[in-house]
Design a protein around this motif. Structure first.
Motif, mmCIF file in Angstrom:
data_model
loop_
_atom_site.group_PDB
_atom_site.id
_atom_site.type_symbol
_atom_site.label_atom_id
_atom_site.label_comp_id
_atom_site.label_asym_id
_atom_site.label_seq_id
_atom_site.Cartn_x
_atom_site.Cartn_y
_atom_site.Cartn_z
ATOM 1 N N LEU A 125 10.922 15.139 -1.865
ATOM 2 C CA LEU A 125 11.695 13.929 -1.586
ATOM 3 C C LEU A 125 12.979 14.236 -0.822
ATOM 4 O O LEU A 125 13.557 15.315 -0.958
ATOM 5 C CB LEU A 125 12.069 13.242 -2.909
ATOM 6 C CG LEU A 125 10.915 12.732 -3.757
ATOM 7 C CD1 LEU A 125 11.445 12.143 -5.044
ATOM 8 C CD2 LEU A 125 10.112 11.708 -2.988
ATOM 9 N N ASP A 126 13.414 13.262 -0.029
ATOM 10 C CA ASP A 126 14.731 13.366 0.602
ATOM 11 C C ASP A 126 15.791 13.369 -0.487
ATOM 12 O O ASP A 126 15.619 12.738 -1.529
ATOM 13 C CB ASP A 126 14.965 12.146 1.508
ATOM 14 C CG ASP A 126 14.103 12.224 2.747
ATOM 15 O OD1 ASP A 126 13.635 13.342 3.051
ATOM 16 O OD2 ASP A 126 13.888 11.193 3.387
ATOM 17 N N PRO A 127 16.912 14.064 -0.225
ATOM 18 C CA PRO A 127 17.937 14.182 -1.272
ATOM 19 C C PRO A 127 18.369 12.839 -1.872
ATOM 20 O O PRO A 127 18.547 12.741 -3.087
ATOM 21 C CB PRO A 127 19.098 14.839 -0.536
ATOM 22 C CG PRO A 127 18.471 15.587 0.563
ATOM 23 C CD PRO A 127 17.254 14.819 0.964
ATOM 24 N N GLU A 128 18.447 11.803 -1.047
ATOM 25 C CA GLU A 128 18.955 10.545 -1.612
ATOM 26 C C GLU A 128 17.927 9.834 -2.490
ATOM 27 O O GLU A 128 18.240 8.884 -3.177
ATOM 28 C CB GLU A 128 19.466 9.601 -0.512
ATOM 29 C CG GLU A 128 18.403 9.067 0.396
ATOM 30 C CD GLU A 128 18.366 9.843 1.709
ATOM 31 O OE1 GLU A 128 18.147 9.224 2.739
ATOM 32 O OE2 GLU A 128 18.561 11.076 1.689
ATOM 33 N N LYS A 183 0.856 -1.180 0.000
ATOM 34 C CA LYS A 183 0.000 0.000 0.000
ATOM 35 C C LYS A 183 0.898 1.237 0.000
ATOM 36 O O LYS A 183 2.021 1.176 0.496
ATOM 37 C CB LYS A 183 -0.876 0.006 1.266
ATOM 38 C CG LYS A 183 -2.001 -1.024 1.262
ATOM 39 C CD LYS A 183 -3.229 -0.478 0.565
ATOM 40 C CE LYS A 183 -4.375 -1.464 0.526
ATOM 41 N NZ LYS A 183 -5.120 -1.560 1.784
ATOM 42 N N PRO A 184 0.395 2.357 -0.514
ATOM 43 C CA PRO A 184 1.238 3.562 -0.580
ATOM 44 C C PRO A 184 1.898 3.929 0.754
ATOM 45 O O PRO A 184 3.043 4.371 0.772
ATOM 46 C CB PRO A 184 0.252 4.642 -1.020
ATOM 47 C CG PRO A 184 -0.745 3.916 -1.836
ATOM 48 C CD PRO A 184 -0.888 2.567 -1.192
ATOM 49 N N ARG A 185 1.180 3.726 1.873
ATOM 50 C CA ARG A 185 1.767 4.142 3.148
ATOM 51 C C ARG A 185 2.952 3.278 3.555
ATOM 52 O O ARG A 185 3.647 3.586 4.516
ATOM 53 C CB ARG A 185 0.705 4.155 4.245
ATOM 54 C CG ARG A 185 0.145 2.790 4.595
ATOM 55 C CD ARG A 185 -1.035 2.907 5.554
ATOM 56 N NE ARG A 185 -2.025 1.878 5.306
ATOM 57 C CZ ARG A 185 -2.018 0.667 5.887
ATOM 58 N NH1 ARG A 185 -1.081 0.354 6.753
ATOM 59 N NH2 ARG A 185 -2.954 -0.212 5.598
ATOM 60 N N GLN A 186 3.154 2.165 2.841
ATOM 61 C CA GLN A 186 4.217 1.248 3.239
ATOM 62 C C GLN A 186 5.505 1.454 2.450
ATOM 63 O O GLN A 186 6.487 0.745 2.680
ATOM 64 C CB GLN A 186 3.737 -0.203 3.071
ATOM 65 C CG GLN A 186 2.609 -0.549 4.045
ATOM 66 C CD GLN A 186 1.867 -1.794 3.651
ATOM 67 O OE1 GLN A 186 1.716 -2.098 2.477
ATOM 68 N NE2 GLN A 186 1.371 -2.519 4.645
ATOM 69 N N ILE A 187 5.512 2.370 1.490
ATOM 70 C CA ILE A 187 6.726 2.547 0.694
ATOM 71 C C ILE A 187 7.253 3.974 0.832
ATOM 72 O O ILE A 187 6.560 4.856 1.316
ATOM 73 C CB ILE A 187 6.466 2.206 -0.801
ATOM 74 C CG1 ILE A 187 5.316 3.021 -1.368
ATOM 75 C CG2 ILE A 187 6.194 0.723 -0.975
ATOM 76 C CD1 ILE A 187 5.027 2.744 -2.831
ATOM 77 N N SER A 188 8.500 4.167 0.414
ATOM 78 C CA SER A 188 9.144 5.468 0.628
ATOM 79 C C SER A 188 8.672 6.482 -0.404
ATOM 80 O O SER A 188 8.015 6.149 -1.393
ATOM 81 C CB SER A 188 10.649 5.304 0.527
ATOM 82 O OG SER A 188 11.018 5.113 -0.826
ATOM 83 N N GLY A 189 9.052 7.735 -0.168
ATOM 84 C CA GLY A 189 8.638 8.815 -1.070
ATOM 85 C C GLY A 189 9.106 8.609 -2.500
ATOM 86 O O GLY A 189 8.336 8.759 -3.443
ATOM 87 N N GLY A 190 10.352 8.239 -2.646
ATOM 88 C CA GLY A 190 10.887 8.027 -3.996
ATOM 89 C C GLY A 190 10.159 6.892 -4.694
ATOM 90 O O GLY A 190 9.855 6.967 -5.891
#
Lengths: 246, 278
Positions: free
Chosen positions: A171-174, A137-144
């Motif tokens: 998004l976080d830089p990485e 589900k979307p809430r289970q994965i990272s922003g990227g």
């Protein structure tokens, strides 16, 4: 001439008395990768949202293959299904898995059968490297990862143009790199793209044209070499110098 | 201690005599509450959806007028049925229908009237809950759905309502529990639910307290079971907190190097080199 997908004429948008876009004119041809740069509040995102009719332009016209899509008689949902959009905040459907996110539009809007939709979705999820995560589900994965799924979702509709509204700003830089590399691949494969971005390296290296917006007007546009190497306007120089020093 | 023994004996006596009545009462109460909560939810959903159909200045005057009228009507409905006691609504509807039709029409079935009153009442509360639930969903969800070409109805049906329903599930549970208890006022029009049984039984036995004790235990059991089931349903709707990684061929690489053999890649013909060659 037949290569023109979108032609924008004298487009203006005002929120009350606040004029955000003034008299915008530009054309998107097949295979163009256009980066729209500019300071915050210069109207870049509003322009993109107007193109997708998420905002109703105050005046002017948007021609899609020569047909005006601004007005009452237009079937906006149908037009939007040809023009994909990727948002800064991903906007994945929280009640669906990754795979369902990429299928629902194909099944409900394009009327594809489930099996075809699944194949198409898997093809693009594979492409953005998210195939292993189809049950998440979307809430289970990272922003990227979310943003890559959002790109796959837009691609699965087989749009003619893909609009990116600051796809890496949240998004976080990485994680920025993984999304940009997907976008770069798409650009190299000839996808027509309009990208509002603060990633100057992307604008310079990947796009075929750069549009610099300032205070609601297109201040300058041209090839990336020209905009970044030899900007004609003082505003453009000032804007870019801030990035060079950074 | 003696008192409690007495109570136990009285309760046992009542139960032996009237268990069938009590159980029918419980069954009637429960079915009325469940059906009416479900119907009320449907009414509430409809009102909530109708209430949130967007319109802008650019839409034609007829569409705007109709949508405005719908909103006003729903507002009136909500205010009237939320703002008056259900016991009065029951009386007004049950006796009002024959009164206004000059006794040509009346409720031949008490069930029908009870269902109508409680559903409409629940619907009025649910309309506001659903509206709140829809508003609480991030506008980005709507934009995401619009951006892939969904219509308002498709957006509602597949994206917004499933999420809104999950968010208002505690509210639905609240309504179910309120309905289990508040259907007791339907005894005013002669509907034999659980509390009406108490009145009938005590009318002949005068064992007010023992009967009330049975009623208390009965209602409490019903509501506790209901809230337990609702908790379970909430958990089920949330789904698993983990996910399985799908098996994929590890040799197919991400981002572009993978080509689907039985499908012509629609990007291929439009690659930039191709365009420049021309």
């Amino acid at each position: 001439m037949a290569n023109e997908i979108l032609q924008i004429h004298h487009l203006s948008k005002a929120f009350g008395h606040n004029i955000v876009l003034r008299d915008i004119d530009f054309t998107v041809e097949k295979g163009d990768v256009i980066s729209i740069i500019g300071a915050s509040g210069s109207g870049k995102s509003t322009l993109l949202r107007c193109i997708n009719l998420l905002e109703t332009p105050t005046s002017g016209e948007i021609l899609y293959h020569g047909e005006n899509v601004v007005g009452k008689k237009v079937n906006a949902p149908k037009y939007r299904s040809h023009v994909g959009m990727v948002f800064q905040s991903f906007n994945l459907f929280n009640n669906m898995t990754v795979l369902e996110n990429c299928m629902v539009g194909q099944v409900q809007v394009l009327g594809r059968n489930k099996e075809d939709a699944r194949k198409e979705a898997m093809y693009y999820l594979q492409k953005v490297g998210m195939a292993p995560y189809i049950h998440a589900k979307p809430r289970q994965i990272s922003g990227g990862q979310k943003q890559r799924v959002a790109i796959a979702r837009a691609l699965a509709m087989n749009p003619e143009v893909l609009l990116f509204d600051e796809p890496t700003s949240a998004l976080d830089p990485e994680m920025v790199g993984e999304v940009l590399s997907v976008m770069q691949t798409l650009a190299q494969e000839g996808m027509t793209m309009l990208v509002v971005t603060h990633e100057m390296a992307f604008a310079r290296d990947v796009s075929s044209r750069v549009v610099y917006m300032n205070q609601g007007v297109i201040c300058e546009q041209g090839a990336p070499q020209q905009i970044f190497g030899d900007p004609q306007r003082q505003e453009t120089r000032d804007f870019l110098s801030r990035f060079r020093n950074a | 201690m003696n008192i409690f023994l007495n109570l136990a004996r009285d309760i046992a006596e009542l139960w032996q005599e009237y268990a069938g009545l009590y159980l029918t009462g419980i069954w009637n109460t429960l079915s009325l509450a469940v059906i009416c909560t479900a119907l009320g939810c449907i009414i509430g959903l409809l009102c909530g959806i109708l209430n949130t159909i967007p319109y802008s200045k650019n839409d034609n005057i007829l569409k705007r007028a109709v949508l405005k009228a719908i909103r006003v009507l729903i507002q009136i409905y909500v205010e009237v049925f939320r703002g008056t006691p259900m016991i009065l609504q029951a009386v007004v509807i049950y006796y009002g229908l024959p009164y206004f039709t000059n006794y040509a029409m009346r409720f031949s079935n008490i069930w029908l009237c009870a269902l109508l009153v409680v559903s409409i009442n629940t619907g009025a509360y649910m309309a506001e809950s659903v509206r709140g639930g829809i508003i609480s969903i991030d506008p980005g969800q709507t934009e995401g759905a619009k951006a892939i070409g969904m219509t308002h109805w498709q957006t509602m049906l597949f994206v917004i309502l499933p999420q809104a329903l999950r968010n208002i599930l505690p509210q639905i549970g609240n309504n179910l529990i309120i309905n289990i208890k508040d259907t007791s006022v339907m005894s005013i029009i002669g509907f034999t639910e659980f509390f009406a049984v108490h009145k009938n039984v005590t009318g002949t036995t005068y064992l007010y307290f023992p009967s009330a004790a049975i009623e208390m235990a009965g209602y409490l059991t019903l509501t506790i079971v209901a809230s337990f089931l609702l908790r379970m349903l909430e958990k089920k709707m949330d789904g698993s907190s983990s996910y399985e990684l799908a098996e994929v061929d590890s040799l197919t690489m991400a981002a572009g190097t993978y080509k689907n053999p039985d499908k012509t890649n629609y990007f291929d013909e439009r690659s930039r080199e191709y365009k420049e060659d021309k």
